[in-house]
Design a protein around this motif. Structure first.
Motif, short mmCIF file in Angstrom:
data_model
loop_
_atom_site.label_atom_id
_atom_site.label_comp_id
_atom_site.label_asym_id
_atom_site.label_seq_id
_atom_site.Cartn_x
_atom_site.Cartn_y
_atom_site.Cartn_z
N TRP A 60 0.82 -1.22 0.00
CA TRP A 60 0.00 0.00 0.00
C TRP A 60 0.85 1.26 0.00
CZ3 TRP A 60 -4.82 -0.70 -1.31
CH2 TRP A 60 -5.46 -1.91 -1.00
N ASP A 61 2.05 1.18 0.51
CA ASP A 61 2.94 2.34 0.46
C ASP A 61 3.22 2.72 -1.00
OD1 ASP A 61 4.80 4.33 1.36
OD2 ASP A 61 6.45 2.91 1.02
N LYS A 62 3.32 1.71 -1.86
CA LYS A 62 3.50 1.99 -3.28
C LYS A 62 2.22 2.54 -3.90
CE LYS A 62 7.32 -1.03 -4.71
NZ LYS A 62 8.05 -0.07 -5.57
N LEU A 63 1.08 1.93 -3.57
CA LEU A 63 -0.18 2.36 -4.18
C LEU A 63 -0.58 3.75 -3.71
CD1 LEU A 63 -0.18 -0.66 -4.98
CD2 LEU A 63 -2.63 -0.68 -4.53
N PHE A 64 -0.28 4.08 -2.46
CA PHE A 64 -0.63 5.40 -1.93
C PHE A 64 0.44 6.44 -2.28
CE2 PHE A 64 -3.14 3.42 1.88
CZ PHE A 64 -4.10 2.97 0.99
N GLU A 65 1.57 5.97 -2.80
CA GLU A 65 2.69 6.85 -3.16
C GLU A 65 3.11 7.72 -1.98
OE1 GLU A 65 2.53 7.95 -7.68
OE2 GLU A 65 0.49 8.22 -6.89
N THR A 66 3.21 7.09 -0.81
CA THR A 66 3.57 7.81 0.40
C THR A 66 5.08 7.80 0.66
OG1 THR A 66 2.69 5.81 1.48
CG2 THR A 66 1.44 7.82 1.72
N GLY A 67 5.82 6.91 0.03
CA GLY A 67 7.27 6.92 0.15
C GLY A 67 7.79 6.67 1.55
N LEU A 68 7.06 5.89 2.32
CA LEU A 68 7.48 5.60 3.69
C LEU A 68 8.72 4.72 3.71
CD1 LEU A 68 3.96 4.76 5.15
CD2 LEU A 68 5.22 6.90 5.49
N PHE A 69 8.77 3.76 2.81
CA PHE A 69 9.84 2.77 2.78
C PHE A 69 10.63 2.96 1.49
CE2 PHE A 69 6.30 1.07 5.25
CZ PHE A 69 6.94 0.75 6.44
N PRO A 70 11.92 3.26 1.60
CA PRO A 70 12.74 3.50 0.40
C PRO A 70 12.76 2.27 -0.52
CG PRO A 70 13.88 4.20 2.39
CD PRO A 70 12.67 3.46 2.84
N GLU A 71 13.03 2.49 -1.78
CA GLU A 71 13.00 1.42 -2.77
C GLU A 71 14.00 0.32 -2.44
OE1 GLU A 71 11.47 -0.67 -5.87
OE2 GLU A 71 10.72 1.22 -5.03
N TYR A 72 15.13 0.66 -1.80
CA TYR A 72 16.11 -0.39 -1.50
C TYR A 72 15.56 -1.42 -0.51
CZ TYR A 72 17.26 2.33 2.76
OH TYR A 72 17.20 3.00 3.95
N ILE A 73 14.59 -1.01 0.31
CA ILE A 73 13.97 -1.98 1.23
C ILE A 73 13.20 -3.02 0.43
CG2 ILE A 73 12.20 -2.27 3.00
CD1 ILE A 73 13.09 0.33 4.25
N TYR A 74 12.42 -2.57 -0.53
CA TYR A 74 11.68 -3.51 -1.38
C TYR A 74 12.63 -4.44 -2.12
CZ TYR A 74 7.65 -0.38 -0.74
OH TYR A 74 6.63 0.37 -0.23
N LYS A 75 13.67 -3.88 -2.70
CA LYS A 75 14.60 -4.69 -3.50
C LYS A 75 15.30 -5.73 -2.64
CE LYS A 75 15.56 -1.31 -7.17
NZ LYS A 75 14.99 -2.17 -8.23
N LYS A 76 15.68 -5.32 -1.44
CA LYS A 76 16.37 -6.26 -0.55
C LYS A 76 15.43 -7.39 -0.12
CE LYS A 76 17.85 -4.84 3.62
NZ LYS A 76 18.77 -4.27 4.64
N GLU A 77 14.23 -7.04 0.24
CA GLU A 77 13.26 -8.06 0.65
C GLU A 77 12.94 -9.02 -0.49
OE1 GLU A 77 10.87 -8.69 3.87
OE2 GLU A 77 13.05 -8.58 3.99
N LEU A 78 12.65 -8.47 -1.68
CA LEU A 78 12.26 -9.32 -2.81
C LEU A 78 13.40 -10.23 -3.22
CD1 LEU A 78 10.28 -6.63 -4.79
CD2 LEU A 78 9.32 -8.74 -3.89
N ALA A 79 14.61 -9.76 -3.21
CA ALA A 79 15.76 -10.61 -3.54
C ALA A 79 15.87 -11.75 -2.54
CB ALA A 79 17.04 -9.78 -3.56
N TYR A 80 15.61 -11.45 -1.28
CA TYR A 80 15.68 -12.50 -0.25
C TYR A 80 14.56 -13.53 -0.45
CZ TYR A 80 16.42 -14.60 4.34
OH TYR A 80 16.69 -15.47 5.36
N TYR A 81 13.36 -13.05 -0.78
CA TYR A 81 12.24 -13.97 -1.01
C TYR A 81 12.57 -14.97 -2.11
CZ TYR A 81 9.42 -10.47 1.53
OH TYR A 81 8.93 -9.60 2.45
#
Length: 842
Positions: free
Chosen positions: A730-751
């Motif tokens: 929802w942070d992406k859909l709301f475009e609130t920018g709470l969590f930097p993009e590197y957090i998403y990239k790190k998590e997704l790579a780990y998944y």
């Protein structure tokens, strides 16, 4: 078995894959595109949580048609070609006799204990005199439960009498368990389910198992463990008599293709091609049509060998469509109408809204089988053998209803039947349809008031009128459904590829029909979910939350309908806690929360996030302003309690209570940011700045507390743990920018390093997953390769699972089997990628 849907259709001359061609004076329909997915279960009739029928096999004729719970909803389809009958739908079964009753027929006596007994507790000579005496079934309160089982474990011993002649018969053990079951006959284990929950399981007692029984007294002993949620234990034995089917020969199914609102089948038999199309007009831009309790079954026949053939088609259904239990007396009739055959059946008792719970079917209101009165179309109600033989001999029925029927179908089945003698059929297709309908009279009890279904919300309509309208609307409705399916499949394919589109088609009807649409006395729309094979709750917030992407894509009024009852519950003072309720009852009784525990951060975050999404899509703050006071209360609760949640449940409550939940913290942070966005749109700048600043500071602390090197933890206090952070989408859909993009990239790579064959586990504790959350997690990916890597295993699970039920959202990622739940609305969450495309395009 792997279908290449309609490939053979093409080879035998059906023509190009167009969704509409000529069929005499009618229209000939083919699917919008090929869906290569072999469905776990194929949707047939999907009206609401009660009137919901599925094919749970590869071929439509392999098994009886079933309710989503797995109970038989018998419906036969027969095509007669040049005097030979071919069964294309359903499977004939002997009417079995229960010789050791289960609780749904009559209560039974047993001894039980909640304290762990000695190791020989299951043996016939064990002394259980110190145990309590009780009446089965055992469990949490439900219609058939006679003895309350409030704890985790129960041990039960039941003495049964077996007549000597029974041991010469075919016997079947029936058992229902929630959750883990060990069952013994005379001291020998015959069932051990492991960590599972299921109802009405049937196990043939053959060979060594049958030899465990002896004439006279026998002991059936069971141990059942229920770690969380509802509890249930019941068992009995059936006798299966000798049986000769009327229609032993099946047609040859050549394709099965699931589109969003329609399921297409094609069969070869006797030189003709038969198409059968099941259509549920669940179109969300027309709520009167969506709620009309009528579905269509279309049949289309053409010769494929260059010859003309004598063809007749036949459909029948049994009163089980209007029963919870086969023992309930029924009444059936043929209703007078100039233009339609209207065959009606229902229970004699008509205890409207008389029961609630999970594994139950409706036993009030009436089921209808209907078709237009045309030349050579006939109908009949009578004993199955009599009606079916009439069709075999005459290719027609006698337009009568047998007045000698007793109403007891537990010994001799009766059917409602319609036949159509198409006579000579050549290469030019001949088409027709029948309708299936259900009038539930009253649908929901809402805080003491019985509510009519939405289609009859003013009490000025009748089911006869709806059947008549459905007949008049057949062609335009079929056209609308075909066009919608084509558009949705194209849209889903563009967003996520063909496999993603296959999944969207599979779950569309399941997600919608697991709800009931009604209006309250003030005209507020209520779109109330049922927690199917979960606990039977109605209007559950953490069911609405994963379901809502589908409804946000197509109609925010329905999205509001997922929330209106929760707002009313708090705003009326009936719920006075500073966080959102979990539910408003047990389906269909919506009189207040019945779930045993609260989910304070979970449900408050859910309501704030869903309201924010509605506000952003609608482009106005009307809905948020209407409920601003209670939204403020929930936002303040999250401010105080959301960053590091105390020990509590979240939506994944099957995993139990735990504290410091990192993903739950994300939900709280995003919920607060959503509140800030709504305040900003309302011109409340100071409030917006206060809450957005708080959300961003919480997100900064979250990263520090959750960081575990190359990923983020399951709980703040436990290193070397991980979980899917699906709430972050929802942070992406709301475009609130709470969590930097590197957090998403790190998590997704780990998944991607943690995936199994059938999907990404929910977290490090177990190999099971929730497929709706995987789709949310995949939506956070910006690269197509990462998205596909996460979604493709879900497609593979759906395609290969041996759990043949309306797709379970909770499955094992190594075995690809159902862990629990089925037919739930949460698969509406599969539409999160389309919702992202919609919201970010605005």
């Amino acid at each position: 078995m792997k279908f290449k849907h309609y490939a053979k259709h093409l080879a035998i001359g059906i023509g190009a894959l167009l969704w509409l061609t000529s069929c005499g004076s009618d229209k000939y329909y083919t699917p919008a595109q090929v869906n290569d997915l072999r469905a776990p279960a194929y949707p047939l009739i999907t009206i609401d949580p009660y009137t919901s029928a599925w094919s749970m096999a590869d071929n439509l004729y392999d098994l009886p048609v079933k309710h989503w719970t797995g109970h038989d909803f018998p419906m036969l389809g027969i095509i007669k070609v040049d005097g030979e009958c071919y069964r294309f739908m359903g499977n004939e079964k002997a009417v079995m006799k229960q010789v050791v009753n289960t609780a749904d027929k009559a209560p039974w006596k047993g001894n039980y204990t909640f304290e762990k007994p000695a190791s020989e507790w299951m043996n016939p000579d064990f002394n259980d005199s110190a145990w309590k005496k009780g009446t089965g079934a055992f469990g949490t309160p439900a219609k058939t439960v006679k003895t309350d089982w409030p704890g985790t474990d129960i041990w039960v011993r039941r003495t049964i009498e077996i007549e000597p002649e029974l041991l010469t018969k075919d016997l079947i053990l029936e058992y229902s368990h929630d959750d883990n079951l060990e069952l013994y006959i005379n001291g020998k284990e015959v069932v051990n389910t492991g960590n599972a929950c299921a109802m009405k399981q049937m196990k043939p007692l053959t060979g060594e198992l049958k030899a465990l029984l002896k004439p006279g007294k026998n002991i059936i002993a069971a141990h059942c463990k229920n770690p969380v949620g509802g509890a249930y234990l019941d068992f009995g034995i059936w006798e299966k008599p000798e049986f000769t089917p009327v229609f032993p020969m099946a047609a040859k199914q050549v394709s099965a293709n699931v589109m969003p609102t329609q399921t297409y089948y094609a069969f070869e038999c006797g030189g003709v091609l038969l198409d059968v199309i099941f259509t549920s007009p669940l179109l969300m831009d027309d709520l009167d049509l969506l709620s009309r309790p009528v579905n269509y079954i279309t049949y289309q026949v053409k010769s494929v060998d260059g010859k003309s053939h004598d063809v007749a088609v036949y459909f029948d259904a049994t009163p089980q469509w209007a029963q919870d239990r086969i023992y309930q007396p029924v009444t059936s009739s043929m209703e007078p109408d100039e233009k339609l055959f209207v065959l009606k059946t229902g229970t004699k008792e008509q205890d409207v809204l008389g029961q609630k719970g999970d594994d139950v079917r409706i036993d009030w209101g009436y089921f209808y089988l209907s078709g237009e009165k045309k030349q050579n179309r006939t109908a009949q109600i009578g004993r199955a053998a009599v009606v079916q033989e009439a069709f075999v001999k005459n290719s027609a029925l006698d337009n009568s209803a047998d007045e000698t029927l007793t109403g007891d179908i537990s010994e001799e089945m009766e059917v409602l039947a319609i036949s159509d003698n198409l006579q000579k059929v050549g290469e030019k297709p001949v088409c027709g349809y029948i309708m299936v309908g259900y009038d539930d009279r009253y649908s929901i009890q809402y805080f003491g008031e019985n509510l009519l279904p939405y289609w009859n919300r003013k009490g000025d309509k009748t089911i006869m009128g709806e059947l008549s309208s459905a007949a008049q609307d057949y062609t335009p409705v079929m056209d609308k459904c075909a066009a919608f399916d084509k558009d949705l499949m194209k849209r889903a394919s563009e967003v996520g590829g063909e496999k993603y589109a296959d999944l969207c088609a599979l779950v569309y009807r399941q997600a919608i029909s697991a709800h009931k649409l009604v209006e309250d006395k003030k005209g507020e729309l209520l779109f109330l979910s049922k927690e199917n094979f979960s606990n039977g709750s109605i209007g559950t917030v953490d069911i609405s939350y994963p379901s809502i992407p589908l409804f946000l894509v197509y109609n925010t009024d329905l999205a509001k309908g997922l929330m209106n009852h929760i707002f009313y519950y708090s705003e009326s003072g009936k719920w006075n806690k500073p966080f959102a309720a979990h539910d408003v009852g047990t389906y269909p009784m919506a009189n207040g929360q019945t779930y045993g525990g609260d989910m304070p951060v979970e449900e408050s975050g859910n309501m704030l996030i869903m309201t924010t999404a509605v506000t952003l899509i609608d482009g106005n703050t009307d809905y948020a302003e209407k409920h601003w006071d209670v939204l403020t209360t929930w936002a303040n609760y999250l401010l105080e309690n959301g960053l590091d949640p105390e020990n509590q449940l979240c939506t994944d409550d099957f995993a139990g209570h735990f504290a410091h939940n990192v993903n739950l913290s994300v939900k709280a942070i995003v919920g607060i940011s959503g509140y800030a966005k709504m305040a900003d749109l309302m011109g409340k700048k100071e409030i917006s700045e206060k809450y957005m600043t708080a959300a961003k500071e919480m997100a900064r602390k979250w990263e520090e507390m959750a960081n575990d090197g190359d990923h983020y933890r399951l709980t703040f206090d436990k290193p070397n743990t991980w979980s899917q952070k699906y709430n972050m989408v929802w942070d992406k859909l709301f475009e609130t920018g709470l969590f930097p993009e590197y957090i998403y990239k790190k998590e997704l790579a780990y998944y991607l390093s943690k995936q199994n064959k059938y999907g990404l586990p929910l977290d490090n504790r177990r190999d099971y997953t929730k497929s709706d959350w995987i789709l949310w997690t995949a939506t956070m990916a910006e690269e197509a390769d990462t998205f596909n890597a996460l979604v493709d295993p879900v497609w593979l699970y759906a395609n290969e699972t041996t759990s043949r039920v309306p797709i379970s959202d909770w499955h094992e990622t190594i075995l690809g089997t159902q862990h629990g739940f089925q037919a739930r609305s949460v698969v509406g969450g599969y539409y999160m990628p389309i919702l992202k495309e919609k919201m970010l395009k605005k």
